[in-house]
Structures are given as structure tokens and as C-alpha cells.
Design a protein around this motif. Structure first.
Motif, PDB file in Angstrom:
ATOM      1  N   ASP A  53       0.830  -1.205   0.000  1.00 60.99           N
ATOM      2  CA  ASP A  53       0.000   0.000   0.000  1.00 60.99           C
ATOM      3  C   ASP A  53       0.867   1.259   0.000  1.00 60.99           C
ATOM      4  O   ASP A  53       0.520   2.262  -0.616  1.00 60.99           O
ATOM      5  CB  ASP A  53      -0.985   0.015   1.158  1.00 60.99           C
ATOM      6  CG  ASP A  53      -0.350  -0.271   2.506  1.00 60.99           C
ATOM      7  OD1 ASP A  53       0.845  -0.622   2.559  1.00 60.99           O
ATOM      8  OD2 ASP A  53      -1.050  -0.169   3.515  1.00 60.99           O
TER       9      ASP A  53
ATOM     10  N   GLU B 183       4.745  14.355   4.722  1.00 59.19           N
ATOM     11  CA  GLU B 183       3.462  14.505   5.414  1.00 59.19           C
ATOM     12  C   GLU B 183       2.301  14.052   4.530  1.00 59.19           C
ATOM     13  O   GLU B 183       1.415  13.329   4.976  1.00 59.19           O
ATOM     14  CB  GLU B 183       3.282  15.969   5.823  1.00 59.19           C
ATOM     15  CG  GLU B 183       2.134  16.200   6.765  1.00 59.19           C
ATOM     16  CD  GLU B 183       2.084  17.638   7.243  1.00 59.19           C
ATOM     17  OE1 GLU B 183       1.055  18.294   6.994  1.00 59.19           O
ATOM     18  OE2 GLU B 183       3.083  18.104   7.840  1.00 59.19           O
TER      19      GLU B 183
ATOM     20  N   LEU C  60       2.475  10.143   4.211  1.00 53.74           N
ATOM     21  CA  LEU C  60       2.002   9.440   5.405  1.00 53.74           C
ATOM     22  C   LEU C  60       0.501   9.621   5.606  1.00 53.74           C
ATOM     23  O   LEU C  60      -0.190   8.689   6.008  1.00 53.74           O
ATOM     24  CB  LEU C  60       2.780   9.897   6.635  1.00 53.74           C
ATOM     25  CG  LEU C  60       4.269   9.529   6.625  1.00 53.74           C
ATOM     26  CD1 LEU C  60       4.972  10.127   7.833  1.00 53.74           C
ATOM     27  CD2 LEU C  60       4.470   8.033   6.565  1.00 53.74           C
ATOM     28  N   SER C  61      -0.009  10.798   5.308  1.00 51.19           N
ATOM     29  CA  SER C  61      -1.441  11.050   5.422  1.00 51.19           C
ATOM     30  C   SER C  61      -2.223  10.149   4.452  1.00 51.19           C
ATOM     31  O   SER C  61      -3.240   9.548   4.829  1.00 51.19           O
ATOM     32  CB  SER C  61      -1.727  12.521   5.133  1.00 51.19           C
ATOM     33  OG  SER C  61      -3.086  12.789   5.242  1.00 51.19           O
TER      34      SER C  61
ATOM     35  N   LEU D 224      -1.176   7.291   3.248  1.00 49.99           N
ATOM     36  CA  LEU D 224      -1.010   5.919   3.714  1.00 49.99           C
ATOM     37  C   LEU D 224      -1.967   5.609   4.866  1.00 49.99           C
ATOM     38  O   LEU D 224      -2.607   4.557   4.889  1.00 49.99           O
ATOM     39  CB  LEU D 224       0.440   5.675   4.152  1.00 49.99           C
ATOM     40  CG  LEU D 224       0.779   4.269   4.621  1.00 49.99           C
ATOM     41  CD1 LEU D 224       0.553   3.258   3.511  1.00 49.99           C
ATOM     42  CD2 LEU D 224       2.217   4.210   5.111  1.00 49.99           C
ATOM     43  N   ILE D 225      -2.090   6.542   5.799  1.00 49.84           N
ATOM     44  CA  ILE D 225      -3.014   6.365   6.925  1.00 49.84           C
ATOM     45  C   ILE D 225      -4.447   6.237   6.400  1.00 49.84           C
ATOM     46  O   ILE D 225      -5.202   5.365   6.830  1.00 49.84           O
ATOM     47  CB  ILE D 225      -2.888   7.535   7.927  1.00 49.84           C
ATOM     48  CG1 ILE D 225      -1.556   7.428   8.679  1.00 49.84           C
ATOM     49  CG2 ILE D 225      -4.057   7.556   8.905  1.00 49.84           C
ATOM     50  CD1 ILE D 225      -1.174   8.672   9.454  1.00 49.84           C
ATOM     51  N   THR D 226      -4.832   7.100   5.474  1.00 44.26           N
ATOM     52  CA  THR D 226      -6.177   7.046   4.888  1.00 44.26           C
ATOM     53  C   THR D 226      -6.415   5.716   4.186  1.00 44.26           C
ATOM     54  O   THR D 226      -7.470   5.095   4.349  1.00 44.26           O
ATOM     55  CB  THR D 226      -6.382   8.212   3.900  1.00 44.26           C
ATOM     56  OG1 THR D 226      -6.204   9.441   4.606  1.00 44.26           O
ATOM     57  CG2 THR D 226      -7.754   8.177   3.266  1.00 44.26           C
ATOM     58  N   GLU D 227      -5.426   5.256   3.420  1.00 42.87           N
ATOM     59  CA  GLU D 227      -5.537   3.973   2.705  1.00 42.87           C
ATOM     60  C   GLU D 227      -5.731   2.824   3.681  1.00 42.87           C
ATOM     61  O   GLU D 227      -6.607   1.980   3.507  1.00 42.87           O
ATOM     62  CB  GLU D 227      -4.274   3.751   1.855  1.00 42.87           C
ATOM     63  CG  GLU D 227      -4.168   2.383   1.233  1.00 42.87           C
ATOM     64  CD  GLU D 227      -5.209   2.112   0.170  1.00 42.87           C
ATOM     65  OE1 GLU D 227      -5.545   0.937  -0.027  1.00 42.87           O
ATOM     66  OE2 GLU D 227      -5.703   3.077  -0.448  1.00 42.87           O
ATOM     67  N   ARG D 228      -4.937   2.789   4.734  1.00 40.78           N
ATOM     68  CA  ARG D 228      -5.044   1.699   5.706  1.00 40.78           C
ATOM     69  C   ARG D 228      -6.350   1.780   6.504  1.00 40.78           C
ATOM     70  O   ARG D 228      -6.948   0.756   6.815  1.00 40.78           O
ATOM     71  CB  ARG D 228      -3.839   1.695   6.639  1.00 40.78           C
ATOM     72  CG  ARG D 228      -2.598   1.222   5.916  1.00 40.78           C
ATOM     73  CD  ARG D 228      -1.495   0.881   6.836  1.00 40.78           C
ATOM     74  NE  ARG D 228      -0.400   0.299   6.060  1.00 40.78           N
ATOM     75  CZ  ARG D 228       0.655  -0.227   6.593  1.00 40.78           C
ATOM     76  NH1 ARG D 228       0.786  -0.258   7.898  1.00 40.78           N
ATOM     77  NH2 ARG D 228       1.606  -0.730   5.836  1.00 40.78           N
ATOM     78  N   GLN D 229      -6.768   2.987   6.823  1.00 37.76           N
ATOM     79  CA  GLN D 229      -8.034   3.173   7.533  1.00 37.76           C
ATOM     80  C   GLN D 229      -9.196   2.684   6.679  1.00 37.76           C
ATOM     81  O   GLN D 229     -10.080   1.980   7.172  1.00 37.76           O
ATOM     82  CB  GLN D 229      -8.217   4.660   7.888  1.00 37.76           C
ATOM     83  CG  GLN D 229      -9.363   4.952   8.799  1.00 37.76           C
ATOM     84  CD  GLN D 229      -9.042   4.672  10.246  1.00 37.76           C
ATOM     85  OE1 GLN D 229      -7.921   4.381  10.609  1.00 37.76           O
ATOM     86  NE2 GLN D 229     -10.045   4.751  11.086  1.00 37.76           N
ATOM     87  N   ASN D 230      -9.189   3.017   5.399  1.00 40.85           N
ATOM     88  CA  ASN D 230     -10.252   2.575   4.494  1.00 40.85           C
ATOM     89  C   ASN D 230     -10.259   1.059   4.346  1.00 40.85           C
ATOM     90  O   ASN D 230     -11.329   0.443   4.298  1.00 40.85           O
ATOM     91  CB  ASN D 230     -10.106   3.237   3.119  1.00 40.85           C
ATOM     92  CG  ASN D 230     -10.441   4.713   3.161  1.00 40.85           C
ATOM     93  OD1 ASN D 230     -11.109   5.189   4.069  1.00 40.85           O
ATOM     94  ND2 ASN D 230      -9.960   5.449   2.183  1.00 40.85           N
TER      95      ASN D 230
ATOM     96  N   THR E 286     -14.351   2.022  13.402  1.00 33.44           N
ATOM     97  CA  THR E 286     -13.464   0.873  13.657  1.00 33.44           C
ATOM     98  C   THR E 286     -13.872   0.060  14.885  1.00 33.44           C
ATOM     99  O   THR E 286     -13.019  -0.450  15.609  1.00 33.44           O
ATOM    100  CB  THR E 286     -11.971   1.275  13.731  1.00 33.44           C
ATOM    101  OG1 THR E 286     -11.744   2.103  14.850  1.00 33.44           O
ATOM    102  CG2 THR E 286     -11.522   1.962  12.444  1.00 33.44           C
TER     103      THR E 286
END
Length: 194
Positions: free
Chosen positions: A16, A40, A43-44, A46-52, A126
Motif C-alpha cells: 500500500d 506529510e 504518510l497522510s 497511507l493512513i487514509t488507505e489503511r483506515q479505508n 473501527t
């Protein structure tokens, strides 16, 4: 990005991250950003991708009857319910307060759809969620009525979900053993939540 690094990131289960980097490489707007700004954004994303991905997995595992149910498609006027109340329930405050929620109404009023809307919202926050019909739950119980270990394991499994949606709640007559199973499940859930 170097092909060998992409392979190594995939081996480390960071594919990802590779996808996010490749998307940024195609974006012209990132060329003028300094290192910190670009990092920034990376990473933002990446965080969104993993959260989704987490939300999609929770929603799939919840096994909701209507997994695409949403607040936006809920017709509150037709169901004669307050949009403010539903929006308040969608914050999942009742979960944090360890309060049970019972949705009542006549057949065809949309209770299952409303429960699924709240289930989807729980997944978006979550929270581990499970949707099960009471006949299916009691059918599993009956299939293992002589196996106490399996009954306890199943009850604990259901009891560990943060949001447990039991559809068709007591629409059918239940026997004493089933009643005890339901009581034990409710008791366990009351003890597991803050």
C-alpha cells in the motif's frame, strides 16, 4: 521508485505504501513541495488507505444484511424517525456508555435497515461489529446443545464484539436452555464493555 525497493516493500507487506508513492509520483503538484511536506502528504495518504482498508474489512466481517446501508440513503421521513436522533445514535455514544439499543416497530418498518445503518457507522468508527439473526444464533446453539465447550466458545465470540446486532429479536418462542444462553450472552456483554 527503484523496482528492487518496490519488491522489498511488497515482501514487508507494505504494498500500500508503494501504491501511495506511485500515485504521488504521477502528481505534478508534489514536485514543488519540500521533503517534510511531501512526507506529510505521503504518510497522510497511507493512513487514509489503511483506515479505508480496515473499515472495508470490518464491514465485510460484520456480515450485515445491508452492507451498503448509509445515513444518506436513510429516509427518516418515510420511517417517521428523527434525523437528529439517528445522527446522535450514529456517533456510537451508546456503545461507549455500554447501553443496549432496541429498535422496535411493525414488520416492514425498516428496523433491519436502520440496524445495518448503525452497524456500518460502527465499522466506520473501527468498532468490531457482528450482525446475526436470532434464529441463526439459536440454530447454532441447538446444533451444539450437547457440547458445553462449543456453546461457551460461541457465546464468548458473540460477547466480544463491540457492537452486536441481533435481528428478529425474540420473534419466535424459545425454550429454557435458549433463554439461559441469551441471558448468559447479555450478562457477558455487560461485563465486557466499559
Amino acid at each position: 521508485m527503484n523496482t528492487e525497493i518496490k519488491k522489498q516493500l511488497s515482501v514487508l507487506e507494505l504494498s500500500d505504501l508503494v501504491a501511495v508513492i506511485e500515485a504521488q509520483e504521477k502528481e505534478v503538484s508534489f514536485v514543488d513541495l519540500n521533503y517534510n511536506e511531501r512526507l506529510e502528504h505521503l504518510l497522510s495518504a497511507l493512513i487514509t488507505e489503511r483506515q479505508n482498508r480496515l473499515i472495508a474489512r470490518l464491514t465485510k466481517n460484520a456480515d450485515l444484511k445491508y452492507p451498503n446501508a448509509s445515513l444518506e440513503t436513510l429516509d427518516c421521513d418515510a420511517r417517521d424517525i428523527s434525523r437528529e436522533k439517528i445522527a446522535n445514535l450514529a456517533t456510537m455514544g451508546f456503545v461507549g456508555a455500554a447501553t443496549n439499543l432496541i429498535i422496535t416497530g411493525p414488520t416492514g418498518a425498516g428496523k433491519t435497515y436502520l440496524a445495518c445503518v448503525l452497524g456500518v457507522e460502527a465499522c466506520k468508527q473501527t468498532l468490531r461489529t457482528c450482525y446475526i439473526r436470532m434464529p441463526d444464533m439459536l440454530g447454532h446453539f441447538q446444533a451444539h446443545k450437547d457440547n458445553l465447550r462449543e456453546q461457551v466458545r460461541y457465546r464468548k465470540k458473540l460477547g466480544n464484539y463491540k457492537v452486536l446486532i441481533i435481528d428478529e429479536w425474540l420473534n419466535y418462542k424459545i425454550n429454557e436452555k435458549e433463554s439461559k444462553f441469551i441471558y448468559e450472552l447479555v450478562e457477558q456483554r455487560c461485563g465486557n464493555n466499559p
